[in-house]
Design a protein around this motif. Structure first.
Motif, mmCIF file in Angstrom:
data_model
loop_
_atom_site.group_PDB
_atom_site.id
_atom_site.type_symbol
_atom_site.label_atom_id
_atom_site.label_comp_id
_atom_site.label_asym_id
_atom_site.label_seq_id
_atom_site.Cartn_x
_atom_site.Cartn_y
_atom_site.Cartn_z
ATOM 1 N N ARG A 53 -5.324 -11.580 2.037
ATOM 2 C CA ARG A 53 -5.546 -10.241 1.499
ATOM 3 C C ARG A 53 -6.309 -9.408 2.513
ATOM 4 O O ARG A 53 -7.277 -9.872 3.118
ATOM 5 C CB ARG A 53 -6.355 -10.366 0.208
ATOM 6 C CG ARG A 53 -6.295 -9.173 -0.690
ATOM 7 C CD ARG A 53 -7.206 -9.384 -1.886
ATOM 8 N NE ARG A 53 -6.537 -9.906 -3.056
ATOM 9 C CZ ARG A 53 -7.082 -10.786 -3.887
ATOM 10 N NH1 ARG A 53 -8.283 -11.258 -3.667
ATOM 11 N NH2 ARG A 53 -6.427 -11.200 -4.937
ATOM 12 N N PHE A 54 -5.865 -8.196 2.723
ATOM 13 C CA PHE A 54 -6.608 -7.260 3.564
ATOM 14 C C PHE A 54 -6.129 -5.852 3.230
ATOM 15 O O PHE A 54 -5.113 -5.682 2.573
ATOM 16 C CB PHE A 54 -6.411 -7.545 5.055
ATOM 17 C CG PHE A 54 -5.078 -7.089 5.609
ATOM 18 C CD1 PHE A 54 -3.935 -7.844 5.409
ATOM 19 C CD2 PHE A 54 -4.971 -5.886 6.298
ATOM 20 C CE1 PHE A 54 -2.708 -7.428 5.893
ATOM 21 C CE2 PHE A 54 -3.739 -5.448 6.786
ATOM 22 C CZ PHE A 54 -2.613 -6.220 6.590
ATOM 23 N N ALA A 55 -6.878 -4.854 3.655
ATOM 24 C CA ALA A 55 -6.396 -3.488 3.468
ATOM 25 C C ALA A 55 -6.804 -2.617 4.656
ATOM 26 O O ALA A 55 -5.976 -2.248 5.467
ATOM 27 C CB ALA A 55 -6.912 -2.894 2.162
ATOM 28 N N CYS A 56 -8.109 -2.336 4.799
ATOM 29 C CA CYS A 56 -8.479 -1.267 5.733
ATOM 30 C C CYS A 56 -8.575 -1.720 7.188
ATOM 31 O O CYS A 56 -8.378 -0.939 8.094
ATOM 32 C CB CYS A 56 -9.810 -0.655 5.293
ATOM 33 S SG CYS A 56 -11.243 -1.669 5.684
ATOM 34 N N ARG A 57 -8.896 -2.957 7.436
ATOM 35 C CA ARG A 57 -9.048 -3.557 8.771
ATOM 36 C C ARG A 57 -10.248 -3.029 9.556
ATOM 37 O O ARG A 57 -10.412 -3.338 10.727
ATOM 38 C CB ARG A 57 -7.774 -3.379 9.626
ATOM 39 C CG ARG A 57 -6.563 -4.061 9.054
ATOM 40 C CD ARG A 57 -5.327 -3.647 9.773
ATOM 41 N NE ARG A 57 -5.077 -2.224 9.582
ATOM 42 C CZ ARG A 57 -4.665 -1.400 10.526
ATOM 43 N NH1 ARG A 57 -4.451 -1.861 11.752
ATOM 44 N NH2 ARG A 57 -4.480 -0.132 10.273
ATOM 45 N N VAL A 58 -11.069 -2.206 8.913
ATOM 46 C CA VAL A 58 -12.206 -1.629 9.648
ATOM 47 C C VAL A 58 -13.544 -1.842 8.927
ATOM 48 O O VAL A 58 -14.489 -1.097 9.134
ATOM 49 C CB VAL A 58 -12.010 -0.119 9.929
ATOM 50 C CG1 VAL A 58 -10.914 0.083 10.946
ATOM 51 C CG2 VAL A 58 -11.720 0.651 8.641
ATOM 52 N N GLY A 59 -13.628 -2.837 8.061
ATOM 53 C CA GLY A 59 -14.911 -3.168 7.454
ATOM 54 C C GLY A 59 -15.372 -2.214 6.379
ATOM 55 O O GLY A 59 -16.568 -2.039 6.184
ATOM 56 N N MET A 60 -14.443 -1.587 5.691
ATOM 57 C CA MET A 60 -14.846 -0.667 4.622
ATOM 58 C C MET A 60 -14.424 -1.131 3.235
ATOM 59 O O MET A 60 -15.118 -0.887 2.262
ATOM 60 C CB MET A 60 -14.253 0.722 4.869
ATOM 61 C CG MET A 60 -14.853 1.418 6.056
ATOM 62 S SD MET A 60 -14.069 2.992 6.363
ATOM 63 C CE MET A 60 -14.655 3.934 4.972
ATOM 64 N N CYS A 61 -13.273 -1.823 3.150
ATOM 65 C CA CYS A 61 -12.718 -2.078 1.816
ATOM 66 C C CYS A 61 -13.224 -3.367 1.199
ATOM 67 O O CYS A 61 -13.197 -3.532 -0.021
ATOM 68 C CB CYS A 61 -11.199 -2.074 1.858
ATOM 69 S SG CYS A 61 -10.487 -3.538 2.637
ATOM 70 N N GLY A 62 -13.650 -4.314 2.022
ATOM 71 C CA GLY A 62 -14.210 -5.551 1.494
ATOM 72 C C GLY A 62 -13.179 -6.509 0.932
ATOM 73 O O GLY A 62 -13.513 -7.351 0.118
ATOM 74 N N SER A 63 -11.922 -6.417 1.351
ATOM 75 C CA SER A 63 -10.913 -7.284 0.734
ATOM 76 C C SER A 63 -10.538 -8.499 1.576
ATOM 77 O O SER A 63 -9.840 -9.384 1.092
ATOM 78 C CB SER A 63 -9.657 -6.472 0.406
ATOM 79 O OG SER A 63 -9.193 -5.806 1.543
ATOM 80 N N CYS A 64 -10.975 -8.584 2.830
ATOM 81 C CA CYS A 64 -10.453 -9.634 3.713
ATOM 82 C C CYS A 64 -11.415 -10.793 3.918
ATOM 83 O O CYS A 64 -11.247 -11.587 4.836
ATOM 84 C CB CYS A 64 -10.087 -9.039 5.073
ATOM 85 S SG CYS A 64 -11.528 -8.527 6.024
ATOM 86 N N ALA A 65 -12.447 -10.918 3.050
ATOM 87 C CA ALA A 65 -13.423 -11.985 3.271
ATOM 88 C C ALA A 65 -12.795 -13.364 3.065
ATOM 89 O O ALA A 65 -12.013 -13.565 2.139
ATOM 90 C CB ALA A 65 -14.608 -11.797 2.334
ATOM 91 N N MET A 66 -13.146 -14.277 3.954
ATOM 92 C CA MET A 66 -12.666 -15.664 3.883
ATOM 93 C C MET A 66 -13.770 -16.564 4.419
ATOM 94 O O MET A 66 -14.751 -16.091 4.989
ATOM 95 C CB MET A 66 -11.418 -15.862 4.771
ATOM 96 C CG MET A 66 -10.250 -14.962 4.431
ATOM 97 S SD MET A 66 -8.982 -15.021 5.720
ATOM 98 C CE MET A 66 -8.062 -13.532 5.319
ATOM 99 N N THR A 67 -13.587 -17.860 4.233
ATOM 100 C CA THR A 67 -14.532 -18.815 4.814
ATOM 101 C C THR A 67 -14.029 -19.200 6.202
ATOM 102 O O THR A 67 -12.910 -19.695 6.340
ATOM 103 C CB THR A 67 -14.636 -20.069 3.928
ATOM 104 O OG1 THR A 67 -14.927 -19.665 2.598
ATOM 105 C CG2 THR A 67 -15.736 -20.991 4.431
#
Lengths: 242, 109
Positions: A53-67
């Motif tokens: 999962r990802f959206a903005c790619r610039v550290g704004m949307c908070g959707s791409c967090a993983m371990t």
């Protein structure tokens, strides 16, 4: 952005849900490459069925967090070179959340707990009332400002030991949000926030391990906010704020 | 506000217990190293309102502090979070209080 291929990365990626295994992919290592770039490369070139999962790619949307190599991180702003462990990269879904597929978690419990902690603004005026001037210099506004840039990435939630031990604990992000609201003079029910965070699983469950502070990608300090909530709720509990 | 009250009560009793425990340990060390017998210790404590008050407060603080901590441990380590846990730690606290006050009564009267 350099495109020089310097070497190949061995990237282990979790495949499956609760049951599954790591699958290793050989990914070209590029300069200034982020972990999200790596995952995207795999999905586009090696395994189209990989779920992430990802959206903005610039550290704004908070959707791409993983371990990533054992630590929760925002992958779009994490450079591979910062986290490589002997040329190895191991990518898993976030901890403390139900898994859906591969690297994707279900964030429903995370956001439901924001509601449990009354982490939503309750207006004290309507759009027809005049704007209330809020001093940017007041201690309350400063405290609210310090916590308000949360991007809801759930990195703190995944990093928190207390969340792992106690499924009722609402977690650092929800409490950080509650802290910004009790310091917002425009909120119409600040006592309601204190009530909400004083339930079982509220701010008093925190052990002040400060993992949220350690891992927060945008540099917030939820630990300090939780300590502030403990202070205010303690005063309210013995000062007739029942 | 139950959680907030328990939280504050646990901290307040911890503050109280910190000096009490230090005095308790120092007195034990001095009494034992000084070679006092049980009879000599009892001679000093019996009829002493100071020691009765000291250990009376000590026991009450322990009986409040320990069950709250135990309640948290049971919730986090064993997942025991319903009302039966509160009942169990209440019984535990009352037992501490009863046994402790009985001991204080025994050595100071």
């Amino acid at each position: 952005m350099g495109d020089t291929i310097t070497e190949t990365l061995a990237v282990e990626v979790w495949r499956g849900r609760d049951e599954g295994q790591f699958e290793t992919f050989e990914v070209p290592h590029r300069e200034s490459q982020t972990v999200l770039d790596v995952v995207t490369w795999i999905q586009r070139n090696a395994e189209p069925a990989l779920a992430y999962r990802f959206a903005c790619r610039v550290g704004m949307c908070g959707s791409c967090a993983m371990t990533v190599n054992g630590r929760p991180r925002w992958t779009c702003r994490t450079h591979v070179s910062e986290v490589l462990d002997g040329g190895r990269l191991r990518i898993e879904p976030l901890a403390n959340l139900p898994r859906i597929k591969d690297l994707v978690c279900d964030l429903t419990p995370f956001f439901e707990k924001w509601q449990t902690a009354r982490g939503r603004f309750e207006p004290s005026a309507t759009r027809h009332d005049p704007m209330v001037p809020v001093s940017t210099e007041s201690p309350e506004r400063r405290a609210a400002d310090a916590g308000i840039e949360c991007i809801n990435c759930a990195v703190c939630y995944a990093a928190c030991d207390v969340v792992r031990w106690n499924p009722d604990y609402v977690g650092p992000a929800a409490l950080n949000r509650a802290w910004t609201l009790v310091n917002d003079e425009r909120d119409g029910d600040r006592n309601g926030v204190l009530q909400a965070v004083s339930q079982a699983g509220g701010c008093h469950s925190c052990h002040t391990h400060a993992s949220c502070l350690e891992h927060c990608p945008v540099g917030l300090n939820p630990t300090a906010g939780i300590a502030g909530l403990k202070r205010l709720t303690a005063l309210a509990a013995f000062g007739g704020g029942d | 506000m139950l959680e907030a009250r328990l939280y504050l009560l646990q901290r307040a009793t911890a503050l109280l217990l910190a000096p009490l425990v230090v005095v308790h340990l120092v007195v034990i060390l001095l009494a034992v190293r000084g070679g006092l017998s049980a009879a000599e210790i009892l001679a000093r404590t019996q009829g002493s309102t100071v020691w009765a008050a000291f250990y009376g407060v000590f026991v009450i603080a322990v009986a409040l502090h320990a069950p709250i901590g135990l309640r948290n441990l049971l919730g986090e380590w064993l997942g025991w979070r319903d009302g039966s846990r509160d009942l169990a730690v209440l019984v535990f606290g009352l037992a501490l209080l009863g046994l402790g006050l009985r001991a204080v009564w025994g050595v100071t009267t």
